[in-house]
Scaffold this active site. Structure first.
Site, PDB file in Angstrom:
ATOM      1  N   HIS A 208      -6.353   1.142  -7.761  1.00  0.00           N
ATOM      2  CA  HIS A 208      -5.302   1.255  -7.072  1.00  0.00           C
ATOM      3  C   HIS A 208      -5.797   0.762  -5.587  1.00  0.00           C
ATOM      4  CE1 HIS A 208      -1.645   2.198  -4.904  1.00  0.00           C
ATOM      5  NE2 HIS A 208      -2.239   3.048  -4.042  1.00  0.00           N
ATOM      6  N   SER A 209      -4.886  -0.369  -5.149  1.00  0.00           N
ATOM      7  CA  SER A 209      -5.041  -0.826  -3.770  1.00  0.00           C
ATOM      8  C   SER A 209      -6.775  -1.345  -3.856  1.00  0.00           C
ATOM      9  CB  SER A 209      -4.991   0.084  -2.714  1.00  0.00           C
ATOM     10  OG  SER A 209      -4.786  -0.524  -1.239  1.00  0.00           O
ATOM     11  N   MET A 210      -7.308  -0.791  -2.659  1.00  0.00           N
ATOM     12  CA  MET A 210      -8.982  -1.147  -2.609  1.00  0.00           C
ATOM     13  C   MET A 210      -9.681  -0.852  -3.886  1.00  0.00           C
ATOM     14  SD  MET A 210     -11.354  -2.416  -0.862  1.00  0.00           S
ATOM     15  CE  MET A 210     -11.884  -2.271   0.818  1.00  0.00           C
ATOM     16  N   GLY A 211      -9.279   0.212  -4.736  1.00  0.00           N
ATOM     17  CA  GLY A 211      -9.805   0.308  -5.773  1.00  0.00           C
ATOM     18  C   GLY A 211      -9.534  -0.663  -6.910  1.00  0.00           C
ATOM     19  N   ALA A 212      -8.457  -1.350  -6.754  1.00  0.00           N
ATOM     20  CA  ALA A 212      -8.550  -2.407  -7.722  1.00  0.00           C
ATOM     21  C   ALA A 212      -9.401  -3.743  -7.584  1.00  0.00           C
ATOM     22  CB  ALA A 212      -6.896  -3.103  -7.553  1.00  0.00           C
TER      23      ALA A 212
END
Length: 117
Positions: free
Chosen positions: A95-99
């Site tokens: 998700h977001s930076m995790g992506a």
């Protein structure tokens, strides 16, 4: 620049373990997020799916630890820990930076010819 020694700190946490998993879901939280972002997912997954999540220093319960400051330092550490879980198919969810982190991990794994999501 990578200026901290993280070798002793595990960065993957198992949130749900199956006896004989058909695959593993590996979650990468948003910047500043942690394991708590995905902890309730375990109740919604089939019994044959393992759930793992990145638990990075500088976030959540590890907020007092110095955070990673370089993708070049973070990605190899994640890949090293994933080797213990590469005996089954796996998927990444970021998700977001995790992506972005998940993408970089997958890109490096694939370019090295190893197992990839």
């Amino acid at each position: 620049m990578y200026d901290c020694d993280y070798r002793a700190a595990a960065i993957l946490r198992v949130l749900k373990k199956s006896v004989d998993p058909s695959f593993r879901a590996i979650c990468f939280p948003h910047g500043g997020g942690g394991v708590q972002s995905f902890s309730d997912w375990a109740a919604h997954l089939p019994n044959d799916v393992d759930l793992l999540c990145l638990d990075l220093p500088g976030r959540g319960k590890r907020a007092d630890e110095p955070a990673f400051t370089s993708m070049d330092a973070l990605v190899p550490m994640i890949i090293a820990e994933l080797r213990d879980y590469a005996d089954r198919p796996f998927v990444f969810f970021g998700h977001s930076m995790g992506a972005l982190v998940a993408y970089e991990v997958a890109r490096v794994m694939e370019s090295a010819g190893g197992p990839a999501p």
